[in-house]
Design a protein around this motif. Structure first.
Motif, PDB file in Angstrom:
ATOM      1  N   THR A 135       0.798  -1.229   0.000  1.00  0.00           N
ATOM      2  CA  THR A 135       0.000   0.000   0.000  1.00  0.00           C
ATOM      3  C   THR A 135       0.831   1.279   0.000  1.00  0.00           C
ATOM      4  N   ASP A 136       2.151   1.170   0.193  1.00  0.00           N
ATOM      5  CA  ASP A 136       3.013   2.352   0.161  1.00  0.00           C
ATOM      6  C   ASP A 136       2.981   2.948  -1.244  1.00  0.00           C
ATOM      7  N   SER A 137       2.678   4.244  -1.335  1.00  0.00           N
ATOM      8  CA  SER A 137       2.553   4.873  -2.654  1.00  0.00           C
ATOM      9  C   SER A 137       3.859   4.822  -3.446  1.00  0.00           C
ATOM     10  N   LEU A 138       4.994   4.805  -2.746  1.00  0.00           N
ATOM     11  CA  LEU A 138       6.276   4.761  -3.441  1.00  0.00           C
ATOM     12  C   LEU A 138       6.583   3.377  -4.001  1.00  0.00           C
ATOM     13  N   ASP A 139       5.784   2.386  -3.626  1.00  0.00           N
ATOM     14  CA  ASP A 139       5.931   1.049  -4.180  1.00  0.00           C
ATOM     15  C   ASP A 139       5.131   0.864  -5.462  1.00  0.00           C
ATOM     16  N   LYS A 140       4.413   1.880  -5.879  1.00  0.00           N
ATOM     17  CA  LYS A 140       3.532   1.733  -7.034  1.00  0.00           C
ATOM     18  C   LYS A 140       4.250   1.902  -8.368  1.00  0.00           C
ATOM     19  N   VAL A 141       5.407   2.558  -8.371  1.00  0.00           N
ATOM     20  CA  VAL A 141       6.141   2.793  -9.610  1.00  0.00           C
ATOM     21  C   VAL A 141       7.274   1.780  -9.722  1.00  0.00           C
ATOM     22  N   GLY A 142       7.224   0.967 -10.773  1.00  0.00           N
ATOM     23  CA  GLY A 142       8.266  -0.020 -10.977  1.00  0.00           C
ATOM     24  C   GLY A 142       9.414   0.533 -11.794  1.00  0.00           C
ATOM     25  N   ALA A 143      10.573  -0.094 -11.677  1.00  0.00           N
ATOM     26  CA  ALA A 143      11.721   0.312 -12.490  1.00  0.00           C
ATOM     27  C   ALA A 143      11.404   0.124 -13.966  1.00  0.00           C
ATOM     28  N   GLY A 144      11.835   1.093 -14.784  1.00  0.00           N
ATOM     29  CA  GLY A 144      11.543   1.048 -16.214  1.00  0.00           C
ATOM     30  C   GLY A 144      12.347   0.013 -16.974  1.00  0.00           C
ATOM     31  N   ASP A 145      13.303  -0.621 -16.313  1.00  0.00           N
ATOM     32  CA  ASP A 145      14.077  -1.680 -16.958  1.00  0.00           C
ATOM     33  C   ASP A 145      14.905  -2.374 -15.888  1.00  0.00           C
ATOM     34  N   GLN A 146      15.380  -3.571 -16.189  1.00  0.00           N
ATOM     35  CA  GLN A 146      16.366  -4.190 -15.315  1.00  0.00           C
ATOM     36  C   GLN A 146      17.708  -3.535 -15.585  1.00  0.00           C
ATOM     37  N   GLY A 147      18.664  -3.760 -14.704  1.00  0.00           N
ATOM     38  CA  GLY A 147      19.997  -3.229 -14.962  1.00  0.00           C
ATOM     39  C   GLY A 147      20.753  -2.943 -13.692  1.00  0.00           C
ATOM     40  N   ILE A 148      22.035  -2.580 -13.868  1.00  0.00           N
ATOM     41  CA  ILE A 148      22.908  -2.239 -12.748  1.00  0.00           C
ATOM     42  C   ILE A 148      23.433  -0.820 -12.957  1.00  0.00           C
ATOM     43  N   MET A 149      23.468  -0.066 -11.877  1.00  0.00           N
ATOM     44  CA  MET A 149      23.940   1.315 -11.921  1.00  0.00           C
ATOM     45  C   MET A 149      25.003   1.517 -10.852  1.00  0.00           C
ATOM     46  N   PHE A 150      25.971   2.377 -11.151  1.00  0.00           N
ATOM     47  CA  PHE A 150      27.055   2.646 -10.221  1.00  0.00           C
ATOM     48  C   PHE A 150      27.120   4.139  -9.891  1.00  0.00           C
ATOM     49  N   GLY A 151      27.516   4.426  -8.671  1.00  0.00           N
ATOM     50  CA  GLY A 151      27.849   5.787  -8.263  1.00  0.00           C
ATOM     51  C   GLY A 151      29.194   5.771  -7.572  1.00  0.00           C
ATOM     52  N   PHE A 159      22.310   7.701 -20.381  1.00  0.00           N
ATOM     53  CA  PHE A 159      21.380   8.605 -19.699  1.00  0.00           C
ATOM     54  C   PHE A 159      20.446   9.334 -20.657  1.00  0.00           C
ATOM     55  N   SER A 160      20.985   9.930 -21.690  1.00  0.00           N
ATOM     56  CA  SER A 160      20.270  10.948 -22.466  1.00  0.00           C
ATOM     57  C   SER A 160      19.049  10.376 -23.194  1.00  0.00           C
ATOM     58  N   GLY A 161      18.002  11.198 -23.239  1.00  0.00           N
ATOM     59  CA  GLY A 161      16.771  10.853 -23.929  1.00  0.00           C
ATOM     60  C   GLY A 161      15.826   9.982 -23.134  1.00  0.00           C
ATOM     61  N   LYS A 162      16.151   9.702 -21.878  1.00  0.00           N
ATOM     62  CA  LYS A 162      15.334   8.808 -21.058  1.00  0.00           C
ATOM     63  C   LYS A 162      14.644   9.576 -19.942  1.00  0.00           C
ATOM     64  N   ASP A 163      13.335   9.361 -19.790  1.00  0.00           N
ATOM     65  CA  ASP A 163      12.611   9.994 -18.684  1.00  0.00           C
ATOM     66  C   ASP A 163      13.022   9.336 -17.366  1.00  0.00           C
ATOM     67  N   PRO A 164      12.674   9.952 -16.225  1.00  0.00           N
ATOM     68  CA  PRO A 164      13.205   9.497 -14.933  1.00  0.00           C
ATOM     69  C   PRO A 164      12.759   8.111 -14.489  1.00  0.00           C
ATOM     70  N   THR A 165      11.717   7.519 -15.102  1.00  0.00           N
ATOM     71  CA  THR A 165      11.366   6.154 -14.715  1.00  0.00           C
ATOM     72  C   THR A 165      12.423   5.161 -15.172  1.00  0.00           C
ATOM     73  N   LYS A 166      13.282   5.583 -16.100  1.00  0.00           N
ATOM     74  CA  LYS A 166      14.375   4.721 -16.562  1.00  0.00           C
ATOM     75  C   LYS A 166      15.498   4.789 -15.539  1.00  0.00           C
ATOM     76  N   VAL A 167      15.691   3.695 -14.801  1.00  0.00           N
ATOM     77  CA  VAL A 167      16.672   3.718 -13.712  1.00  0.00           C
ATOM     78  C   VAL A 167      18.104   3.810 -14.217  1.00  0.00           C
ATOM     79  N   ASP A 168      18.338   3.524 -15.510  1.00  0.00           N
ATOM     80  CA  ASP A 168      19.668   3.796 -16.058  1.00  0.00           C
ATOM     81  C   ASP A 168      20.096   5.210 -15.706  1.00  0.00           C
TER      82      ASP A 168
END
Length: 429
Positions: free
Chosen positions: A125-141, A290-299
Motif C-alpha cells: 500500500t506504500d505509494s512509493l511502491d507503485k512505480v516499478g523500475a523502467g528496466d532491469q539493470g545495474i547502476m554505479f555511483g 542517460f540521455s533521452g530517457k525519462d526518470p522512470t528509466k533507472v539507467d
C-alpha cells in the motif's frame, strides 16, 4: 581503480568531448526533446535516440505524452545553440540539415510494469511502491577525495578544459574554433593512489581553414597551440592545486590538422559517451546511457541516486573512496541488490555501509524521482535542464544546481556511523 603501470610510474587517463562532438550532439538533441516533453507534460514517457551524419539528423524512439512537441524545431535550435550555423560551421548547418523522425508510443507491456509495480500488484500500500523500475539493470555511483567536489581528478580537469574551450569559442576570443573538440588528461599517481603530477594533456580541436586570413597550416597549428596553452590550459589549472610541470607532455592537434569535424567528419549516436558522462573510467559503469530517457528509466535516475549516496558517504568521512552498485528488475520498485566498495579506505565494513545506505536512502524509482524533482526540473529551468547535462558530464557538475550533488545526508550519516562498531569484513546486501 584501473591503471596503466610502468616500472616506475602509475598513470590514469580520462577524456572529455565538447558539445560539438557528433555523439554529444545526439545526446543534447535527445535531452532537449525530453526537456520539451517534460516541461509541458511531467508524466511523459520518453525514450528518444538520435543519430547524425553529414547533413542529416534522424530521431527515433518511443514517446507517450498528452502534449505535442515540434521535434524538428527542437532539433534545429539545439544544433544552433551548439554552434553549427551557416556554411562556415564545417559542413553541418542547423537550418539546412535534413531532420527525419520515427516515433512510436511506449510498449504497453513496459508501461504496465512501470505504472503498477510488482509490489503494488502483490498488495503493498506504500505509494512509493507503485512505480516499478523502467528496466532491469545495474547502476554505479562513485566519489573520492581527489577534488573539492569529490570527483576523480582526470575527468574533472578534462571537462574543465572543454568548457573553457567552448566559452572562448562562443565569446569570440578564439573565434576561429569550430564546435568539435576533445581533451584527455593523464595523471601520475603515488603508490597509495594519490594524484602526484600532470603527466600528459591532449587537446584536439576543430578549426577554420584559415586564421586571420592566413591559410598556412603550420601557422594555424602554431597559433592554436599557443592559444590553447595560454588561454585554455593555464587559466583552467588556476583552480587546481596540482599543476603541469616542466616534464608534462602536451599534444595539441596531434593529427596536424582538424578542419573537417562534427557530423561531416564522423557519425554520432545517442549514448555513446557513457564514460565521459560519468567518472572517466575511474569507476565501474553498468552500461546504461542517460540521455533521452525519462526518470522512470533507472539507467538515469538510479545512477544519479548512486552518485548522491557515494558523495555523501565520502563527505561524511566514512571512506576516502566509495563506489555503490544498485540493481533493479523491470517492473519492481525495490532494488534487487545494493553493494558498497570502499577499496579499503573505510574503518567500517562494506556490509555495515550497505546497511546504512538501506536505512538512510530510499532508492525506489518513485522516491528518487520525488527527492530530486526529476519530472519538475525541466519546467523550473525553463525547458533546459537535461540538455545542459548532456555535455561536460552528468556527474560532478558545479556550474548549476544539480540535486544529486547536494551534501544533505552528511550529518545524518555521521550520527548513524558513530553508533557502529568498527569492522573489517567486506560484504554486499
Amino acid at each position: 581503480m584501473p591503471v596503466e603501470t610502468t616500472p616506475t610510474r602509475t598513470l590514469f587517463t580520462s577524456e572529455s568531448v565538447s558539445e560539438g562532438h557528433p555523439d554529444k550532439i545526439c545526446d543534447q538533441i535527445s535531452d532537449a526533446i525530453l526537456d520539451a516533453f517534460l516541461t509541458q507534460d511531467p508524466m511523459a514517457r520518453v525514450a528518444c535516440e538520435v543519430t547524425v551524419t553529414t547533413g542529416m539528423v534522424f530521431v527515433c524512439g518511443e514517446i507517450t505524452s498528452n502534449t505535442y512537441v515540434d521535434i524538428p524545431a527542437v532539433v534545429r535550435q539545439t544544433i544552433r545553440n551548439i554552434g553549427y550555423i551557416g556554411a562556415e560551421s564545417g559542413g553541418f548547418d542547423a537550418d539546412t540539415c535534413a531532420v527525419m523522425t520515427s516515433i512510436d508510443e511506449q510498449s504497453v507491456d513496459i508501461a504496465g510494469g512501470v505504472d503498477t509495480a510488482k509490489e503494488a500488484r502483490d498488495g503493498e500500500t506504500d505509494s512509493l511502491d507503485k512505480v516499478g523500475a523502467g528496466d532491469q539493470g545495474i547502476m554505479f555511483g562513485y566519489a573520492c577525495e581527489e577534488t573539492d567536489n569529490y570527483m576523480p581528478l582526470p575527468i574533472a580537469i578534462s571537462h574543465d578544459l572543454m568548457r573553457k574551450m567552448a566559452t572562448l569559442r562562443k565569446n569570440g576570443t578564439m573565434g576561429y574554433l569550430r564546435p568539435d573538440s576533445k581533451s584527455q588528461v593523464t595523471i601520475e599517481y603515488t603508490e597509495d593512489q594519490q594524484p602526484k603530477r600532470i603527466d600528459t594533456i591532449v587537446i584536439s580541436t576543430q578549426h577554420d581553414p584559415d586564421i586571420d586570413g592566413n591559410p598556412d597550416n603550420a601557422f594555424i597549428q602554431q597559433r592554436i597551440e599557443q592559444d590553447v596553452k595560454g588561454l585554455v590550459i593555464k587559466p583552467v589549472f588556476e583552480g587546481y592545486t596540482i599543476q603541469p610541470d616542466a616534464d608534462t607532455q602536451y599534444f595539441i592537434n596531434p593529427s596536424g590538422r582538424f578542419v573537417i569535424g562534427g557530423p561531416q567528419g564522423d557519425s554520432g549516436l545517442t549514448g555513446r559517451k557513457i564514460i565521459v558522462d560519468t567518472y572517466g573510467g575511474y569507476a565501474r559503469h553498468g552500461g546504461g546511457a542517460f540521455s533521452g530517457k525519462d526518470p522512470t528509466k533507472v539507467d538515469r535516475s538510479a545512477a544519479y541516486a548512486a552518485r548522491h549516496v557515494a558523495k555523501n558517504m565520502v563527505a561524511a568521512g566514512l571512506a576516502s573512496r566509495c563506489e555503490l552498485q544498485i540493481s533493479y528488475a523491470i517492473g519492481v520498485a525495490r532494488p534487487v541488490s545494493i553493494y558498497v566498495d570502499t577499496f579499503g579506505t573505510s574503518n567500517y565494513t562494506n556490509q555495515q555501509l550497505a546497511a546504512l545506505v538501506q536505512q538512510h536512502f530510499d532508492l525506489r524509482p518513485a522516491a528518487i524521482i520525488n527527492t530530486f524533482k526529476l519530472r519538475a526540473l525541466p519546467a523550473e529551468f525553463e525547458g533546459q535542464f537535461y540538455q545542459r547535462l548532456a555535455a561536460y558530464g552528468h556527474i560532478g557538475r558545479t556550474d548549476f544546481d544539480v540535486p544529486w550533488e547536494q551534501l544533505d545526508k552528511v550529518d545524518e550519516l555521521k550520527a548513524a556511523a558513530a553508533k557502529l562498531t568498527v569492522g573489517t569484513t567486506a560484504c554486499s546486501v
